[in-house]
Design a protein around this motif. Structure first.
Motif, PDB file in Angstrom:
ATOM      1  N   VAL A  55       0.851  -1.185   0.000  1.00 39.35           N
ATOM      2  CA  VAL A  55       0.000   0.000   0.000  1.00 39.35           C
ATOM      3  C   VAL A  55       0.888   1.236   0.000  1.00 39.35           C
ATOM      4  O   VAL A  55       1.780   1.370   0.828  1.00 39.35           O
ATOM      5  CB  VAL A  55      -0.919   0.002   1.235  1.00 39.35           C
ATOM      6  CG1 VAL A  55      -1.748   1.263   1.285  1.00 39.35           C
ATOM      7  CG2 VAL A  55      -1.812  -1.225   1.233  1.00 39.35           C
ATOM      8  N   ILE A  56       0.639   2.135  -0.936  1.00 33.80           N
ATOM      9  CA  ILE A  56       1.391   3.385  -1.026  1.00 33.80           C
ATOM     10  C   ILE A  56       0.515   4.486  -0.458  1.00 33.80           C
ATOM     11  O   ILE A  56      -0.578   4.750  -0.958  1.00 33.80           O
ATOM     12  CB  ILE A  56       1.784   3.701  -2.474  1.00 33.80           C
ATOM     13  CG1 ILE A  56       2.671   2.596  -3.027  1.00 33.80           C
ATOM     14  CG2 ILE A  56       2.466   5.057  -2.549  1.00 33.80           C
ATOM     15  CD1 ILE A  56       2.966   2.737  -4.497  1.00 33.80           C
ATOM     16  N   LYS A  57       1.000   5.130   0.604  1.00 35.63           N
ATOM     17  CA  LYS A  57       0.267   6.218   1.236  1.00 35.63           C
ATOM     18  C   LYS A  57       0.912   7.527   0.817  1.00 35.63           C
ATOM     19  O   LYS A  57       2.115   7.700   0.952  1.00 35.63           O
ATOM     20  CB  LYS A  57       0.284   6.064   2.761  1.00 35.63           C
ATOM     21  CG  LYS A  57      -0.421   4.808   3.218  1.00 35.63           C
ATOM     22  CD  LYS A  57      -0.437   4.699   4.720  1.00 35.63           C
ATOM     23  CE  LYS A  57      -1.188   3.449   5.150  1.00 35.63           C
ATOM     24  NZ  LYS A  57      -1.287   3.351   6.615  1.00 35.63           N
ATOM     25  N   ARG A  58       0.080   8.460   0.309  1.00 32.65           N
ATOM     26  CA  ARG A  58       0.579   9.731  -0.201  1.00 32.65           C
ATOM     27  C   ARG A  58      -0.059  10.892   0.549  1.00 32.65           C
ATOM     28  O   ARG A  58      -1.268  10.888   0.784  1.00 32.65           O
ATOM     29  CB  ARG A  58       0.266   9.864  -1.685  1.00 32.65           C
ATOM     30  CG  ARG A  58       0.906   8.780  -2.486  1.00 32.65           C
ATOM     31  CD  ARG A  58       0.544   8.880  -3.928  1.00 32.65           C
ATOM     32  NE  ARG A  58       1.145   7.734  -4.602  1.00 32.65           N
ATOM     33  CZ  ARG A  58       1.164   7.580  -5.896  1.00 32.65           C
ATOM     34  NH1 ARG A  58       0.616   8.486  -6.668  1.00 32.65           N
ATOM     35  NH2 ARG A  58       1.730   6.537  -6.422  1.00 32.65           N
ATOM     36  N   PHE A  59       0.744  11.882   0.899  1.00 29.33           N
ATOM     37  CA  PHE A  59       0.221  13.085   1.536  1.00 29.33           C
ATOM     38  C   PHE A  59      -0.433  13.967   0.492  1.00 29.33           C
ATOM     39  O   PHE A  59       0.003  14.038  -0.653  1.00 29.33           O
ATOM     40  CB  PHE A  59       1.339  13.853   2.244  1.00 29.33           C
ATOM     41  CG  PHE A  59       1.688  13.272   3.582  1.00 29.33           C
ATOM     42  CD1 PHE A  59       0.984  13.646   4.719  1.00 29.33           C
ATOM     43  CD2 PHE A  59       2.703  12.356   3.713  1.00 29.33           C
ATOM     44  CE1 PHE A  59       1.290  13.108   5.946  1.00 29.33           C
ATOM     45  CE2 PHE A  59       3.032  11.813   4.939  1.00 29.33           C
ATOM     46  CZ  PHE A  59       2.319  12.184   6.063  1.00 29.33           C
ATOM     47  N   VAL A  60      -1.486  14.657   0.882  1.00 27.25           N
ATOM     48  CA  VAL A  60      -2.200  15.579   0.003  1.00 27.25           C
ATOM     49  C   VAL A  60      -1.828  16.997   0.428  1.00 27.25           C
ATOM     50  O   VAL A  60      -2.129  17.418   1.548  1.00 27.25           O
ATOM     51  CB  VAL A  60      -3.727  15.374   0.097  1.00 27.25           C
ATOM     52  CG1 VAL A  60      -4.453  16.333  -0.817  1.00 27.25           C
ATOM     53  CG2 VAL A  60      -4.085  13.941  -0.223  1.00 27.25           C
ATOM     54  N   ALA A  61      -1.160  17.717  -0.449  1.00 30.05           N
ATOM     55  CA  ALA A  61      -0.698  19.068  -0.127  1.00 30.05           C
ATOM     56  C   ALA A  61      -1.877  20.016   0.020  1.00 30.05           C
ATOM     57  O   ALA A  61      -2.781  20.053  -0.808  1.00 30.05           O
ATOM     58  CB  ALA A  61       0.236  19.577  -1.216  1.00 30.05           C
ATOM     59  N   GLY A  62      -1.903  20.747   1.120  1.00 30.15           N
ATOM     60  CA  GLY A  62      -2.942  21.743   1.354  1.00 30.15           C
ATOM     61  C   GLY A  62      -4.233  21.200   1.920  1.00 30.15           C
ATOM     62  O   GLY A  62      -5.151  21.965   2.186  1.00 30.15           O
ATOM     63  N   ALA A  63      -4.327  19.879   2.118  1.00 27.01           N
ATOM     64  CA  ALA A  63      -5.554  19.297   2.663  1.00 27.01           C
ATOM     65  C   ALA A  63      -5.640  19.575   4.156  1.00 27.01           C
ATOM     66  O   ALA A  63      -4.657  19.523   4.878  1.00 27.01           O
ATOM     67  CB  ALA A  63      -5.588  17.795   2.409  1.00 27.01           C
ATOM     68  N   VAL A  64      -6.854  19.867   4.622  1.00 26.51           N
ATOM     69  CA  VAL A  64      -7.096  20.173   6.033  1.00 26.51           C
ATOM     70  C   VAL A  64      -7.917  19.041   6.636  1.00 26.51           C
ATOM     71  O   VAL A  64      -8.914  18.605   6.066  1.00 26.51           O
ATOM     72  CB  VAL A  64      -7.845  21.513   6.176  1.00 26.51           C
ATOM     73  CG1 VAL A  64      -8.180  21.801   7.627  1.00 26.51           C
ATOM     74  CG2 VAL A  64      -7.028  22.638   5.588  1.00 26.51           C
ATOM     75  N   CYS A  65      -7.509  18.573   7.802  1.00 28.99           N
ATOM     76  CA  CYS A  65      -8.222  17.498   8.490  1.00 28.99           C
ATOM     77  C   CYS A  65      -9.577  18.006   8.970  1.00 28.99           C
ATOM     78  O   CYS A  65      -9.650  19.057   9.605  1.00 28.99           O
ATOM     79  CB  CYS A  65      -7.404  16.991   9.676  1.00 28.99           C
ATOM     80  SG  CYS A  65      -8.269  15.749  10.651  1.00 28.99           S
ATOM     81  N   PRO A  66     -10.669  17.282   8.692  1.00 27.59           N
ATOM     82  CA  PRO A  66     -11.984  17.734   9.142  1.00 27.59           C
ATOM     83  C   PRO A  66     -12.168  17.640  10.650  1.00 27.59           C
ATOM     84  O   PRO A  66     -13.023  18.305  11.205  1.00 27.59           O
ATOM     85  CB  PRO A  66     -12.964  16.801   8.423  1.00 27.59           C
ATOM     86  CG  PRO A  66     -12.179  15.678   7.912  1.00 27.59           C
ATOM     87  CD  PRO A  66     -10.752  16.099   7.842  1.00 27.59           C
ATOM     88  N   ARG A  67     -11.387  16.841  11.340  1.00 29.65           N
ATOM     89  CA  ARG A  67     -11.532  16.710  12.782  1.00 29.65           C
ATOM     90  C   ARG A  67     -10.679  17.720  13.546  1.00 29.65           C
ATOM     91  O   ARG A  67     -11.180  18.488  14.351  1.00 29.65           O
ATOM     92  CB  ARG A  67     -11.184  15.309  13.246  1.00 29.65           C
ATOM     93  CG  ARG A  67     -11.409  15.137  14.752  1.00 29.65           C
ATOM     94  CD  ARG A  67     -10.981  13.802  15.281  1.00 29.65           C
ATOM     95  NE  ARG A  67     -11.823  12.741  14.758  1.00 29.65           N
ATOM     96  CZ  ARG A  67     -11.483  11.465  14.804  1.00 29.65           C
ATOM     97  NH1 ARG A  67     -10.346  11.089  15.325  1.00 29.65           N
ATOM     98  NH2 ARG A  67     -12.291  10.561  14.315  1.00 29.65           N
TER      99      ARG A  67
END
Length: 92
Positions: free
Chosen positions: A3-15
């Motif tokens: 499984v390749i996990k990638r960070f999303v630039a500029g994404a904000v956590c809803p919690r």
């Protein structure tokens, strides 16, 4: 298959509201997003099929229909209106 996990630039956590802490990964059926700060996890099906049924609670349960009010047995009755006595003076 790894499984390749990638960070999303500029994404904000809803919690937790932190920016740049969301990473995305997928398997054959679902795509997931997770926050590395607060352990928030969310997923959706890749084919667009609906999610599992939500547990029924008192908030999302369908309310039974309200019974219609009974008709007035005396339709000729009229409400009384009380007015102050015109002969009395108002107290100030």
């Amino acid at each position: 298959m790894s499984v390749i996990k990638r960070f999303v630039a500029g994404a904000v956590c809803p919690r937790c509201g932190e920016m740049d802490t969301i990473r995305v990964y997928r398997n054959e059926i679902r795509e997931y997003r997770e926050c590395v700060k607060c352990d928030y996890v969310d997923g959706q099906n890749l084919d667009g099929s609906p999610e599992e049924a939500e547990l029924e609670t008192r908030v999302n349960k369908q309310q039974p229909k309200q019974a219609e009010p009974k008709p007035d047995p005396n339709p000729a009755a009229q409400p009384l209106m009380f007015v102050p006595n015109p002969g009395q003076k108002k107290k100030e």
